[in-house]
Design an enzyme around this catalytic site. Structure first.
Site, PDB file in Angstrom:
ATOM      1  N   HIS A  91     -42.365 -29.561  45.754  1.00  0.00           N
ATOM      2  CA  HIS A  91     -41.024 -29.018  45.929  1.00  0.00           C
ATOM      3  C   HIS A  91     -40.242 -29.152  44.632  1.00  0.00           C
ATOM      4  O   HIS A  91     -40.196 -30.225  44.021  1.00  0.00           O
ATOM      5  CB  HIS A  91     -40.276 -29.739  47.046  1.00  0.00           C
ATOM      6  CG  HIS A  91     -38.914 -29.169  47.310  1.00  0.00           C
ATOM      7  ND1 HIS A  91     -38.729 -27.990  48.003  1.00  0.00           N
ATOM      8  CD2 HIS A  91     -37.666 -29.585  46.962  1.00  0.00           C
ATOM      9  CE1 HIS A  91     -37.438 -27.719  48.079  1.00  0.00           C
ATOM     10  NE2 HIS A  91     -36.770 -28.672  47.445  1.00  0.00           N
ATOM     11  N   SER A  92     -39.606 -28.060  44.203  1.00  0.00           N
ATOM     12  CA  SER A  92     -38.758 -28.026  43.014  1.00  0.00           C
ATOM     13  C   SER A  92     -39.577 -28.479  41.804  1.00  0.00           C
ATOM     14  O   SER A  92     -40.576 -27.853  41.470  1.00  0.00           O
ATOM     15  CB  SER A  92     -37.512 -28.882  43.249  1.00  0.00           C
ATOM     16  OG  SER A  92     -36.499 -28.567  42.316  1.00  0.00           O
ATOM     17  N   LEU A  93     -39.202 -29.571  41.138  1.00  0.00           N
ATOM     18  CA  LEU A  93     -40.004 -30.058  40.010  1.00  0.00           C
ATOM     19  C   LEU A  93     -41.450 -30.278  40.423  1.00  0.00           C
ATOM     20  O   LEU A  93     -42.382 -30.001  39.660  1.00  0.00           O
ATOM     21  CB  LEU A  93     -39.410 -31.357  39.465  1.00  0.00           C
ATOM     22  CG  LEU A  93     -40.223 -32.061  38.371  1.00  0.00           C
ATOM     23  CD1 LEU A  93     -40.335 -31.193  37.122  1.00  0.00           C
ATOM     24  CD2 LEU A  93     -39.617 -33.418  38.038  1.00  0.00           C
ATOM     25  N   SER A 119     -42.571 -24.819  46.609  1.00  0.00           N
ATOM     26  CA  SER A 119     -41.378 -24.827  47.445  1.00  0.00           C
ATOM     27  C   SER A 119     -40.141 -25.039  46.587  1.00  0.00           C
ATOM     28  O   SER A 119     -40.106 -25.942  45.736  1.00  0.00           O
ATOM     29  CB  SER A 119     -41.523 -25.971  48.471  1.00  0.00           C
ATOM     30  OG  SER A 119     -40.339 -26.188  49.198  1.00  0.00           O
TER      31      SER A 119
END
Length: 261
Positions: A91-93, A119
């Site tokens: 997710h993200s990073l 994500s």
């Protein structure tokens, strides 16, 4: 709870899992982000939550601030668990780290995932639209992070927590903001991109652009919530993942939700 090493937390250890799911945290997050996932995913899936340095059980270790420095020790640490089928979720990073890790493994002739889930992340070939924050003064950095809605504003009232959180956040955002994309052939595994309908940082069209990074099937799923739909829509997210683990995507598909931006 059991761990294989400092880098991986497994809350449900399986002797012969159908596959392992390696889950990569967002900036400032750790393995505990995924602590509930083993209860909601199929019983033959072993959730391996990645724990980079600088957080939770590795709080005393300095965090990495550059992705090229992170990938070799991360790949080495996970190598003993890549002896069977696996998938990745980030997710993200964490989406960026997992994507670049899979490319790193491919360059080294290593194993590849059965599927990849990304994500809340703009695809790596698209430049960032936001001003970098990793080099801002502490208070400005924290203000920018709080806008993402993943950190409680109450942290400002706890100087001892801020003293621990700021260096980690600064390093994690530096990993993302100093990243340089290098084009390589698309991956062979199916890829699914999840994005929040109200996420101001990733639009629907941007999330759909992840399709260019796979030669196999691609699915885009828009879920209710902002950048941290990972938490607020967790049940729906895990239901979607469970379905995709049973039937990987074979072509481009997108849900009928309205655009996010």
């Amino acid at each position: 709870m059991s761990t294989d090493n400092r880098w991986v937390v497994r809350r449900r250890v399986l002797q012969a899992p159908r596959l392992r799911m390696f889950c990569f945290p967002y900036a400032g997050g750790g393995a505990s982000v995924y602590r509930d996932w083993p209860r909601w995913l199929p019983a033959d899936i072993e959730v391996c939550a990645v724990q980079p340095p600088g957080r939770e059980s590795r709080l005393a270790e300095p965090p990495y601030a550059r992705l090229p420095d992170l990938l070799p020790p991360l790949a080495d640490a996970l190598s003993g668990l890549l002896d069977g089928p696996f998938v990745t979720f980030g997710h993200s990073l964490g989406g960026l780290v997992s994507f670049e890790l899979v490319k790193y493994l491919r360059r080294a002739g290593g194993p590849q995932p059965e599927q990849m889930f990304v994500s809340g992340r703009r695809p790596p070939h698209l430049p960032g639209r936001e001003r970098p924050i990793h080099d801002l003064p502490d208070d400005d950095l924290l203000t920018a992070v709080l806008r993402l809605n993943g950190t409680s504003p109450e942290i400002r009232s706890h100087p001892e927590l801020l003293e621990l959180a700021i260096p980690l956040l600064r390093a994690d955002f530096a990993v993302s903001e100093t990243y340089h994309y290098t084009p390589e052939p698309p991956l062979e595994c199916p890829l699914t991109a999840f994005s929040g309908l109200s996420d101001p940082y990733v639009t629907r069209s941007e999330a759909a652009s992840w399709a260019s990074h796979t030669r196999s099937g691609f699915v885009l799923r828009m879920l209710p919530g902002d950048h941290f739909f990972l938490s607020t829509a967790q049940g729906q997210l895990l239901a979607e993942i469970t379905q995709l683990l049973a039937r990987p995507p074979s072509g481009y598909r997108a849900d009928a939700s309205p655009p996010a931006g």
